[in-house]
Scaffold this motif. Structure first.
Motif, PDB file in Angstrom:
ATOM      1  N   ALA A 194     -11.950  -6.649 -23.292  1.00  0.00           N
ATOM      2  CA  ALA A 194     -11.201  -6.012 -24.378  1.00  0.00           C
ATOM      3  C   ALA A 194      -9.973  -5.293 -23.825  1.00  0.00           C
ATOM      4  O   ALA A 194      -8.877  -5.372 -24.390  1.00  0.00           O
ATOM      5  N   GLU A 195     -10.159  -4.621 -22.692  1.00  0.00           N
ATOM      6  CA  GLU A 195      -9.050  -3.878 -22.084  1.00  0.00           C
ATOM      7  C   GLU A 195      -7.966  -4.834 -21.567  1.00  0.00           C
ATOM      8  O   GLU A 195      -6.779  -4.632 -21.790  1.00  0.00           O
ATOM      9  N   GLU A 196      -8.418  -5.894 -20.911  1.00  0.00           N
ATOM     10  CA  GLU A 196      -7.460  -6.863 -20.353  1.00  0.00           C
ATOM     11  C   GLU A 196      -6.645  -7.541 -21.436  1.00  0.00           C
ATOM     12  O   GLU A 196      -5.458  -7.790 -21.279  1.00  0.00           O
ATOM     13  N   LEU A 197      -7.317  -7.886 -22.531  1.00  0.00           N
ATOM     14  CA  LEU A 197      -6.641  -8.646 -23.587  1.00  0.00           C
ATOM     15  C   LEU A 197      -6.032  -7.756 -24.664  1.00  0.00           C
ATOM     16  O   LEU A 197      -5.361  -8.245 -25.574  1.00  0.00           O
ATOM     17  N   GLY A 198      -6.320  -6.464 -24.577  1.00  0.00           N
ATOM     18  CA  GLY A 198      -5.762  -5.522 -25.551  1.00  0.00           C
ATOM     19  C   GLY A 198      -6.328  -5.706 -26.941  1.00  0.00           C
ATOM     20  O   GLY A 198      -5.612  -5.628 -27.940  1.00  0.00           O
ATOM     21  N   ILE A 199      -7.634  -5.987 -27.017  1.00  0.00           N
ATOM     22  CA  ILE A 199      -8.289  -6.145 -28.322  1.00  0.00           C
ATOM     23  C   ILE A 199      -9.558  -5.280 -28.359  1.00  0.00           C
ATOM     24  O   ILE A 199      -9.968  -4.733 -27.340  1.00  0.00           O
ATOM     25  N   GLU A 200     -10.192  -5.193 -29.532  1.00  0.00           N
ATOM     26  CA  GLU A 200     -11.399  -4.385 -29.701  1.00  0.00           C
ATOM     27  C   GLU A 200     -12.616  -5.086 -29.068  1.00  0.00           C
ATOM     28  O   GLU A 200     -12.658  -6.330 -29.021  1.00  0.00           O
ATOM     29  N   VAL A 201     -13.595  -4.272 -28.644  1.00  0.00           N
ATOM     30  CA  VAL A 201     -14.819  -4.845 -28.055  1.00  0.00           C
ATOM     31  C   VAL A 201     -15.546  -5.735 -29.070  1.00  0.00           C
ATOM     32  O   VAL A 201     -16.050  -6.807 -28.732  1.00  0.00           O
ATOM     33  N   ASN A 202     -15.558  -5.282 -30.338  1.00  0.00           N
ATOM     34  CA  ASN A 202     -16.209  -6.077 -31.385  1.00  0.00           C
ATOM     35  C   ASN A 202     -15.547  -7.439 -31.550  1.00  0.00           C
ATOM     36  O   ASN A 202     -16.217  -8.431 -31.813  1.00  0.00           O
ATOM     37  N   THR A 203     -14.220  -7.447 -31.397  1.00  0.00           N
ATOM     38  CA  THR A 203     -13.476  -8.706 -31.512  1.00  0.00           C
ATOM     39  C   THR A 203     -13.855  -9.638 -30.359  1.00  0.00           C
ATOM     40  O   THR A 203     -14.030 -10.849 -30.557  1.00  0.00           O
TER      41      THR A 203
END
Lengths: 205, 167
Positions: free
Chosen positions: A173-182
């Motif tokens: 999530a951090e690497e891709l800049g998205i939410e963990v749920n996503t």
């Protein structure tokens, strides 16, 4: 001059160590001229290469199952990245881009090898054991390549990070800049989609 | 992650299976999933499929053609049944192609026989596409006639010549 021509023509057939040095040298050399125009940051570029080189190698090697080829592909990815590097705004988009290019190049490589293998088979009559062993690997690689190719990039990258790099959902999530749920949803969807693609290709798990 | 509203929904447990593959489940979720798996065959099958997929991706299971020889005893193999193009579909394609080519052929023939009406200042006359170029004399002759037949055969150069002589 000779070096530039060799690398830009993608005629890469050197061993990985030499190639690594050559690529860095090529990029650094070109970076100096780019810096004058304020387009690219040399330090950032080196940082990106150091951060992602071994990780990309792991992923590519899992797909092509050939360390020499994987090394060449990774070098090629960085050269391509250098040429288009200035277009990126954030680190996460760089990461996604590198993965996309690395996967596509790996798939292209497998297709090329399969094509060459087919031609080789026609031209030379290889002994049965060698031929069957090669065919076995080629079939496997081709199936995996086709499945990855058909999977949308949005789903493919998180799945590859989880499967190949064993990264946690929080890190992805951090690497891709998205939410963990996503991340969780995309990986799940990717697996389901891959199963249906495999079934479409006649593979029953 | 825990969702009581979806606890009976397969998709919720399927998602848990996917998370389990990546070691992303809490202890409670693990227990919840195990309880469900004990009673749900569908989810157990999916779990096996996800595991199979993972082993194909990391290369520990090799996908091979059904007829290929399995050379490495240390590896697991999955047969890949190459899908052949169905004979019925091929036959249908051939029939469609045949029908199209016949239609096109007939269409071209009809097109050659179809007249194109060219409006002229003197009231208009019909010229047949594909007919040989007409001489000025023949055009003048046609302009002078009111009830011309539209049959292409009648406008052959020979007909034009005889009509001209008749005058």
């Amino acid at each position: 001059m000779v070096l530039n021509t060799m690398l830009s023509n993608r005629k890469i057939c050197y061993n990985s160590c030499v190639l690594n040095t050559l690529t860095k040298f090529y990029i650094m050399k070109k970076t100096e001229s780019q810096n004058k125009q304020g387009k690219i940051d040399e330090k950032a570029l080196t940082d990106i290469m150091n951060s992602y080189q071994s990780r990309l190698f792991t992923v590519v090697n899992k797909i092509v199952i050939d360390t020499d080829a994987a090394s060449d592909i990774v070098q090629d990815v960085f050269i391509t990245f250098y040429e288009k590097g200035e277009q990126f705004e954030s680190r996460s988009s760089i990461y996604t881009w590198l993965y996309r290019i690395a996967t596509n190049k790996s798939i292209d490589y497998i297709r090329k090898v399969a094509r060459e293998r087919k031609n080789q088979k026609k031209l030379h009559h290889l002994d049965n054991v060698t031929a069957k062993s090669h065919d076995e690997n080629i079939h496997h690689k081709m199936i995996v390549a086709e499945v990855l190719k058909e999977l949308d990039e949005t789903f493919r990258v998180p799945l590859m990070l989880a499967e190949y790099e064993k990264m946690s959902y929080a890190d992805i999530a951090e690497e891709l800049g998205i939410e963990v749920n996503t991340v969780r949803t995309r990986i799940f969807r990717a697996r389901k989609k891959m199963l249906s693609i495999l079934e479409k290709h006649g593979v029953q798990l | 992650m825990k969702n009581s509203n979806n606890s009976n929904n397969h998709e919720y447990y399927e998602m848990l299976i996917s998370c389990q593959m990546d070691g992303e489940l809490s202890k409670e979720e693990e227990l919840e999933l195990e309880e469900h798996l004990a009673t749900c065959e569908h989810c157990r099958a999916l779990q096996a499929k996800f595991r199979g997929l993972s082993s194909v991706l990391d290369g520990s299971t090799i996908v091979v053609d059904t007829e290929a020889e399995k050379t490495d005893g240390s590896k697991t193999y999955i047969d890949f049944h190459r899908k052949h193009f169905p004979i019925m579909k091929a036959a249908a394609c051939v029939l469609i192609m045949l029908a199209l080519s016949i239609t096109t052929f007939v269409g071209i023939n009809n097109h050659n026989r179809t007249s194109i009406n060219l409006a002229s200042s003197s009231g208009g006359y019909e010229v047949y596409e594909g007919a040989p170029l007409m001489s000025d004399t023949f055009v003048a002759y046609m302009d002078g006639e009111e009830n011309l037949s539209t049959d292409y055969e009648e406008y052959s150069p020979l007909f034009a010549y005889f009509s001209y002589i008749d005058d």
